[in-house]
Design a protein around this motif. Structure first.
Motif, PDB file in Angstrom:
ATOM      1  N   GLY A 104       0.835  -1.394  -0.303  1.00 52.73           N
ATOM      2  CA  GLY A 104      -0.083  -0.363  -0.157  1.00 52.73           C
ATOM      3  C   GLY A 104       1.017   1.215  -0.586  1.00 52.73           C
ATOM      4  N   GLY A 105       0.368   2.384   0.145  1.00 52.94           N
ATOM      5  CA  GLY A 105       0.708   3.608   0.058  1.00 52.94           C
ATOM      6  C   GLY A 105       0.699   3.881   1.197  1.00 52.94           C
ATOM      7  N   LYS A 106       0.581   3.853   2.342  1.00 56.89           N
ATOM      8  CA  LYS A 106       0.507   4.540   3.751  1.00 56.89           C
ATOM      9  C   LYS A 106       1.419   4.184   3.947  1.00 56.89           C
ATOM     10  CE  LYS A 106      -3.565   4.678   6.090  1.00 56.89           C
ATOM     11  NZ  LYS A 106      -4.779   3.677   7.730  1.00 56.89           N
ATOM     12  N   PHE A 130      -3.751  14.058   5.545  1.00 57.57           N
ATOM     13  CA  PHE A 130      -4.225  12.307   5.911  1.00 57.57           C
ATOM     14  C   PHE A 130      -3.583  12.726   7.102  1.00 57.57           C
ATOM     15  CE2 PHE A 130      -2.781   8.169   4.623  1.00 57.57           C
ATOM     16  CZ  PHE A 130      -3.831   7.799   4.666  1.00 57.57           C
ATOM     17  N   TYR A 133       0.104  10.957   8.888  1.00 55.42           N
ATOM     18  CA  TYR A 133       0.907  12.070   9.213  1.00 55.42           C
ATOM     19  C   TYR A 133       1.227  12.415  10.735  1.00 55.42           C
ATOM     20  CZ  TYR A 133      -0.190  13.455   3.934  1.00 55.42           C
ATOM     21  OH  TYR A 133      -0.541  13.048   2.689  1.00 55.42           O
ATOM     22  N   ASN A 177       1.288  16.524   0.467  1.00 56.14           N
ATOM     23  CA  ASN A 177       0.643  15.665  -0.732  1.00 56.14           C
ATOM     24  C   ASN A 177      -0.235  16.811  -1.645  1.00 56.14           C
ATOM     25  OD1 ASN A 177      -2.609  14.726   0.579  1.00 56.14           O
ATOM     26  ND2 ASN A 177      -1.070  14.029  -1.194  1.00 56.14           N
ATOM     27  N   ASN A 181      -5.682  15.358  -0.363  1.00 56.48           N
ATOM     28  CA  ASN A 181      -7.373  14.701   0.750  1.00 56.48           C
ATOM     29  C   ASN A 181      -7.035  15.951   1.502  1.00 56.48           C
ATOM     30  OD1 ASN A 181      -9.232  13.695   2.003  1.00 56.48           O
ATOM     31  ND2 ASN A 181      -7.901  12.136   1.845  1.00 56.48           N
ATOM     32  N   ASP A 209       3.323  12.645  -1.445  1.00 53.39           N
ATOM     33  CA  ASP A 209       2.574  12.455  -1.789  1.00 53.39           C
ATOM     34  C   ASP A 209       1.693  12.496  -2.525  1.00 53.39           C
ATOM     35  OD1 ASP A 209      -0.002  10.873  -0.695  1.00 53.39           O
ATOM     36  OD2 ASP A 209      -0.277  10.820   0.892  1.00 53.39           O
ATOM     37  N   ALA A 211      -0.099  10.330  -3.972  1.00 50.05           N
ATOM     38  CA  ALA A 211      -1.085   9.146  -4.333  1.00 50.05           C
ATOM     39  C   ALA A 211      -2.535   9.227  -4.844  1.00 50.05           C
ATOM     40  CB  ALA A 211      -2.545   8.755  -2.807  1.00 50.05           C
ATOM     41  N   TYR A 212      -3.090  10.704  -5.782  1.00 48.08           N
ATOM     42  CA  TYR A 212      -3.928  10.920  -6.404  1.00 48.08           C
ATOM     43  C   TYR A 212      -3.391  10.897  -8.099  1.00 48.08           C
ATOM     44  CZ  TYR A 212      -6.733  10.053  -2.412  1.00 48.08           C
ATOM     45  OH  TYR A 212      -7.448   9.326  -0.733  1.00 48.08           O
ATOM     46  N   LEU A 237       5.777   8.692  -3.006  1.00 52.00           N
ATOM     47  CA  LEU A 237       4.864   7.835  -2.031  1.00 52.00           C
ATOM     48  C   LEU A 237       3.980   7.795  -3.195  1.00 52.00           C
ATOM     49  CD1 LEU A 237       2.579   7.627   1.082  1.00 52.00           C
ATOM     50  CD2 LEU A 237       1.226   7.161  -1.700  1.00 52.00           C
ATOM     51  N   THR A 239       0.541   4.622  -5.267  1.00 51.75           N
ATOM     52  CA  THR A 239      -0.096   3.785  -4.588  1.00 51.75           C
ATOM     53  C   THR A 239      -1.120   2.944  -5.655  1.00 51.75           C
ATOM     54  OG1 THR A 239      -1.928   3.016  -3.154  1.00 51.75           O
ATOM     55  CG2 THR A 239      -1.889   5.141  -3.416  1.00 51.75           C
ATOM     56  N   LYS A 242      -6.209   4.069  -5.731  1.00 55.12           N
ATOM     57  CA  LYS A 242      -6.986   4.386  -6.299  1.00 55.12           C
ATOM     58  C   LYS A 242      -7.727   4.780  -7.698  1.00 55.12           C
ATOM     59  CE  LYS A 242      -6.668   6.185  -2.037  1.00 55.12           C
ATOM     60  NZ  LYS A 242      -7.673   6.456  -0.796  1.00 55.12           N
ATOM     61  N   ARG A 250      -3.246  -3.675  -1.278  1.00 59.58           N
ATOM     62  CA  ARG A 250      -2.474  -3.345  -0.037  1.00 59.58           C
ATOM     63  C   ARG A 250      -1.489  -3.157  -1.173  1.00 59.58           C
ATOM     64  NH1 ARG A 250      -4.564  -0.108   0.480  1.00 59.58           N
ATOM     65  NH2 ARG A 250      -2.437   0.877   2.577  1.00 59.58           N
ATOM     66  N   TYR A 328     -12.545  14.466  -3.480  1.00 65.27           N
ATOM     67  CA  TYR A 328     -13.069  14.799  -2.798  1.00 65.27           C
ATOM     68  C   TYR A 328     -13.461  16.224  -3.182  1.00 65.27           C
ATOM     69  CZ  TYR A 328     -10.327  11.105  -0.799  1.00 65.27           C
ATOM     70  OH  TYR A 328     -10.089   9.809  -0.051  1.00 65.27           O
TER      71      TYR A 328
HETATM   72  C1  LIG Z   1      -3.400  11.526   0.862  1.00 74.03           C
HETATM   73  C2  LIG Z   1      -3.749  10.379   1.222  1.00 74.03           C
HETATM   74  N1  LIG Z   1      -1.739   9.596   1.047  1.00 74.03           N
HETATM   75  C3  LIG Z   1      -2.165   8.290   0.805  1.00 74.03           C
HETATM   76  C4  LIG Z   1      -3.360   7.410   0.760  1.00 74.03           C
HETATM   77  C5  LIG Z   1      -3.042   5.785   1.388  1.00 74.03           C
HETATM   78  O1  LIG Z   1      -3.490   5.315   0.016  1.00 74.03           O
HETATM   79  P1  LIG Z   1      -3.095   3.318   0.142  1.00 74.03           P
HETATM   80  O2  LIG Z   1      -4.461   2.760   0.205  1.00 74.03           O
HETATM   81  O3  LIG Z   1      -2.549   3.175  -1.084  1.00 74.03           O
HETATM   82  O4  LIG Z   1      -2.113   2.656   1.448  1.00 74.03           O
HETATM   83  C6  LIG Z   1      -4.695   7.684   1.165  1.00 74.03           C
HETATM   84  C7  LIG Z   1      -5.440   6.975   1.501  1.00 74.03           C
HETATM   85  O5  LIG Z   1      -6.891   7.937   1.773  1.00 74.03           O
HETATM   86  C8  LIG Z   1      -4.872   9.564   1.313  1.00 74.03           C
HETATM   87  O6  LIG Z   1      -5.750   9.859   0.770  1.00 74.03           O
END
Ligand SMILES: Cc1ncc(COP(=O)(O)O)c(C=O)c1O
Length: 402
Positions: A104-106, A130, A133, A177, A181, A209, A211-212, A237, A239, A242, A250, A328
């Protein structure tokens, strides 16, 4: 034997945060279980299936016996595919050694901090943002330095004055980010350049980050890693969650300088050994195979965005930008709260759920309000609700708001 008088838990556990948005999900589910209709705008998850070619690749990999351990930094095929894809889209030359695959990205957030942050180091990060952090910075003994946003003409802008004012000789890391988000904001090129200048001037390492990155409806994303002098100090980061509707699979990656990625890969050995072997083969297919599934997902999300933005702006006391990215919306609900006589976010949220069936998160699910923050915002996610239900739910919210 008498019970222990003190808590057995380590002191750091008291500093561990969470995603309080999950509590909103639980409340919405409970309300639904009483027989009420709930319109779910609280989920940052997708109700859309993973593209079929990616699903098939996972089954093929299982049948081909890709079920044992694999290299801790990821299978070479996926590392290479990520280096090529992320390198080309960001305009940065990456090789397989720049990539550590993650579940996963997290996990990239924690591993970035574990690798670069000593106790007492200050970390700048967005709030609203998010929530992991802040949780991880505090848990690992860093000093959280949140920065906010200010309303701009067509979307939110980084509060640059706050960022500059927050920098001290102990500042070491910056979390950025983009695309964001929960606001859906996207930084213009000048904003990214100004941030990069700050990072270089103050010798900050950056977690980008992204992710999007691919969840966008027009234009192109720009990475801070692509600016002069930034590739050497930036970890991206990445992922699959999304773009390919793969949140539960994951699969993600940390992508950055080899001297940072190598210890991150050693953290993989220590923590999970490797990311699930056959899932990584699905990732290879996602990146190198047919992209029509991902394109379809973006098309559906764009329709939902348009419907949701139009309807939110029809509600008295609510104003909402039309972001070109993420799934969002972060409408200003100050007028609605005044009109309804609500003082707290929770009053608004509970009343909207119980009286209109509409469930959403508020600004406070994304960090504490910052000093001087006067306007009130909530987050509507349209990733987990169909266009028809968006129409129905926001129609009810409008009637209720009148
Ligand atoms: C800004 C941001 N970073 C990271 C993540 C983590 O994503 P992942 O589902 O790949 O762990 C999210 C998930 O909602 C997110 O909104």
């Amino acid at each position: 034997m008498s019970a222990p008088s003190t808590s057995p838990l380590a002191e750091r556990v008291g500093r561990l945060g969470t995603e309080t948005a999950f509590a909103v999900s639980a409340e919405a589910s409970e309300w639904k279980s009483f027989g009420h209709t709930v319109y779910p705008f609280h989920l940052g998850d997708l109700d859309l299936p993973t593209p079929e070619n990616v699903v098939e690749a996972a089954f093929r990999a299982i049948r081909a016996g890709k079920t044992g351990y694999c290299p801790n930094a990821g299978i070479p095929e996926l590392r290479e595919a990520l280096a090529a894809d992320v390198g080309a889209s960001r305009g940065v030359a990456y090789e397989a050694d720049n990539v550590a695959v993650q579940p996963g990205g997290k996990p990239v957030i924690e591993k970035f901090l574990l690798t670069l942050m000593d106790p007492g180091d200050e970390v700048l990060y967005p709030s609203p943002g998010f929530p992991i952090y802040e949780s991880q910075i505090e848990f690992l003994g860093g000093v959280p330095k949140p920065y906010g946003f200010v309303p701009g003409e067509s979307n939110f802008l980084l509060d640059f004055d706050a960022i500059e004012a927050a920098i001290t000789p102990r500042s070491r890391l910056l979390i950025f980010n983009n695309l964001h988000n929960p606001t859906g904001a996207e930084s213009a090129e000048e904003e990214i350049e100004a941030l990069a200048r700050l990072a270089r001037k103050h010798d900050l390492y950056v977690l980008a980050d992204e992710a999007y990155w691919d969840v966008r409806y027009s234009g192109r994303s720009k990475s801070i890693a692509s600016l002069p002098g930034m590739k050497e100090r930036t970890v991206i980061l990445y992922t699959f969650s999304k773009k390919y509707a793969m949140t539960g699979w994951r699969l993600g990656a940390a992508i950055g300088p080899k001297e940072i990625i190598a210890p991150i890969a050693t953290l993989n050995v220590n923590q999970e050994s490797c990311t699930t072997h056959f899932i990584q083969w699905a990732g290879v297919e996602a990146l190198t195979g047919d992209q029509s599934g991902a394109e379809e997902i973006i098309g559906i999300l764009k329709d939902r965005r348009d419907v949701a933005v139009d309807l939110l702006n029809e509600i008295p006391g609510v104003t909402c930008y039309r972001p070109e990215a993420t799934f969002y919306l972060f409408p200003d609900v100050t007028g609605l709260m005044e009109h309804k006589g609500f003082e707290t976010y929770d009053q608004l949220r509970r009343a909207a759920l119980e009286q209109a069936g509409v469930s959403f998160c508020t600004r406070l699910h994304f960090g504490r309000a910052l000093p001087g923050e006067e306007r009130r915002y909530v987050r509507f996610a349209y990733s987990g609700i169909s266009t028809d239900l968006i129409r129905e739910g926001l129609g009810k919210l409008k009637e209720w708001a009148l």
